[in-house]
Design an enzyme around this catalytic site. Structure first.
Site, PDB file in Angstrom:
ATOM      1  N   LYS A 106       0.851  -1.188   0.000  1.00 57.31           N
ATOM      2  CA  LYS A 106       0.000   0.000   0.000  1.00 57.31           C
ATOM      3  C   LYS A 106       0.887   1.239   0.000  1.00 57.31           C
ATOM      4  CE  LYS A 106      -0.801   1.786   3.666  1.00 57.31           C
ATOM      5  NZ  LYS A 106      -0.118   2.888   4.455  1.00 57.31           N
TER       6      LYS A 106
ATOM      7  N   GLY B 138       2.134  -0.745   4.577  1.00 52.74           N
ATOM      8  CA  GLY B 138       1.017  -1.621   4.915  1.00 52.74           C
ATOM      9  C   GLY B 138       1.295  -3.101   4.845  1.00 52.74           C
TER      10      GLY B 138
ATOM     11  N   ASP C  37      -5.730   0.343   8.488  1.00 56.82           N
ATOM     12  CA  ASP C  37      -5.355   0.207   7.074  1.00 56.82           C
ATOM     13  C   ASP C  37      -5.921  -1.049   6.426  1.00 56.82           C
ATOM     14  OD1 ASP C  37      -3.934   2.533   7.192  1.00 56.82           O
ATOM     15  OD2 ASP C  37      -1.949   1.625   7.105  1.00 56.82           O
TER      16      ASP C  37
ATOM     17  N   PRO D 138       9.326  -5.226   3.805  1.00 52.93           N
ATOM     18  CA  PRO D 138       9.951  -5.038   5.119  1.00 52.93           C
ATOM     19  C   PRO D 138       8.919  -4.665   6.173  1.00 52.93           C
ATOM     20  CG  PRO D 138      10.450  -3.191   3.661  1.00 52.93           C
ATOM     21  CD  PRO D 138       9.762  -4.211   2.823  1.00 52.93           C
TER      22      PRO D 138
ATOM     23  N   GLY E  83       1.860  -5.518   7.128  1.00 49.71           N
ATOM     24  CA  GLY E  83       1.019  -6.321   8.016  1.00 49.71           C
ATOM     25  C   GLY E  83      -0.450  -6.215   7.661  1.00 49.71           C
TER      26      GLY E  83
ATOM     27  N   ALA F 171       7.197  -2.810   9.460  1.00 48.72           N
ATOM     28  CA  ALA F 171       7.076  -1.448  10.021  1.00 48.72           C
ATOM     29  C   ALA F 171       7.655  -0.425   9.070  1.00 48.72           C
ATOM     30  CB  ALA F 171       7.763  -1.381  11.385  1.00 48.72           C
TER      31      ALA F 171
END
Length: 305
Positions: free
Chosen positions: A11, A100, A143, A94, A102, A96
């Site tokens: 995202k 988006g 999100d 990657p 996770g 954090a």
């Protein structure tokens, strides 16, 4: 065994205006969001011998393997607890990083579980989330609802107001992360003004890629300066993208630290990515295109009895 594969696209907040803060602490946003053909891949198995979870891929990390992974939150809400479920995460984004990862994984898990349930129960796949599903998805993460759609959209409120933008051009894009994780709460805490103006009126027609680019350049990411105070490497990434001569727009996504650059042609994006990767071998650098959410439709791989 029934198996479903789902692509979880990155995202990208092409614009991100912070327009207020609710009494409960949630910030109000106004953002144009796009999705790249760069992302993770989720595989779900029903009727497996036992519940299991495996994480592989170049961005796999031990903490992703735990039962606190956001994918388990989605499974807890949208899969029967007495029915075995095996999940595999091939991690390419990657952690954090403001794109988006996770949330995309949780959204892809939800999309995949809808197809898996339909295949197991012998019924049609629901076309859209129910109102209860939409609330449950928002409870998992602000999100997640926009990542369920994985199509360009204007997102407002805390993430629950989603207006599709179907005519956004599929710009070539370069994503760069300096391998530094940024704390979203820390970035918001540094933000001095929290009632900034909303997005300017939409250009017409929005499918004019030059007019849309000019409009995007006139917008902002209100978190960018605050994030650079927390992570100076973001400024280095933006400078590297801006030095890529053909780059039309360089900006941070979300609360960072990933930044994006938009280009006119795919070969320009790949050349820029190669140059940045050579100059900064420790950074995460990927080239692709926007509108990658079109690949996010779950695929039923196999269904046997």
């Amino acid at each position: 065994m029934t198996t479903v594969e789902v692509f979880a696209p990155a995202k990208i907040n092409l614009t991100l205006h912070v327009t207020g803060q609710r009494a409960d602490g949630y910030h109000l946003l106004d953002s144009l969001v796009g999705f790249a053909d760069i992302g993770d891949r989720i595989t779900l198995h029903a009727d497996w011998r036992e519940t299991a979870f495996e994480v592989t891929g170049p961005e796999a990390a031990p903490e992703l393997q735990s039962d606190s992974n956001i994918m388990w939150h989605a499974a807890a809400k949208f899969w029967a607890p007495d029915r075995p479920l095996s999940m595999q995460l091939e991690k390419h984004l990657p952690m954090a990083s403001g794109i988006g990862g996770g949330s995309a994984d949780a959204a892809a898990t939800y999309r995949g579980l809808l197809m898996l349930r339909a295949a197991v129960e012998g019924r049609d796949v629901p076309r859209d989330p129910t109102p209860q599903d939409a609330q449950d998805l928002l409870d998992i993460g602000a999100d997640v609802p926009m990542c369920v759609l994985s199509d360009p959209a204007r997102v407002q409120g805390i993430g629950e107001q989603i207006t599709p933008v179907p005519d956004l051009h599929a710009y070539p894009v370069v994503l760069v992360n300096p391998r530094v994780q940024v704390s979203t709460p820390a970035v918001f805490k540094r933000l001095e003004i929290k009632d900034n103006p909303a997005l300017e009126p939409w250009p017409a027609p929005f499918d004019d890629r030059d007019a849309a680019l000019a409009w995007m350049r006139a917008q902002r990411n209100d978190l960018q300066d605050a994030a650079i105070q927390d992570c100076s490497q973001i400024g280095d990434v933006l400078a590297a993208l801006e030095r890529s001569g053909p780059c039309k727009l360089a900006r941070m996504s979300g609360s960072g630290a990933t930044c994006f650059g938009l280009f006119d042609r795919m070969h320009m994006a790949t050349d820029a990515a190669d140059a940045i990767r050579t100059a900064h071998p420790g950074w995460w650098v990927q080239a692709g295109r926007l509108n990658g959410g079109r690949r996010a439709v779950p695929q039923l791989i196999r269904s046997t009895t």
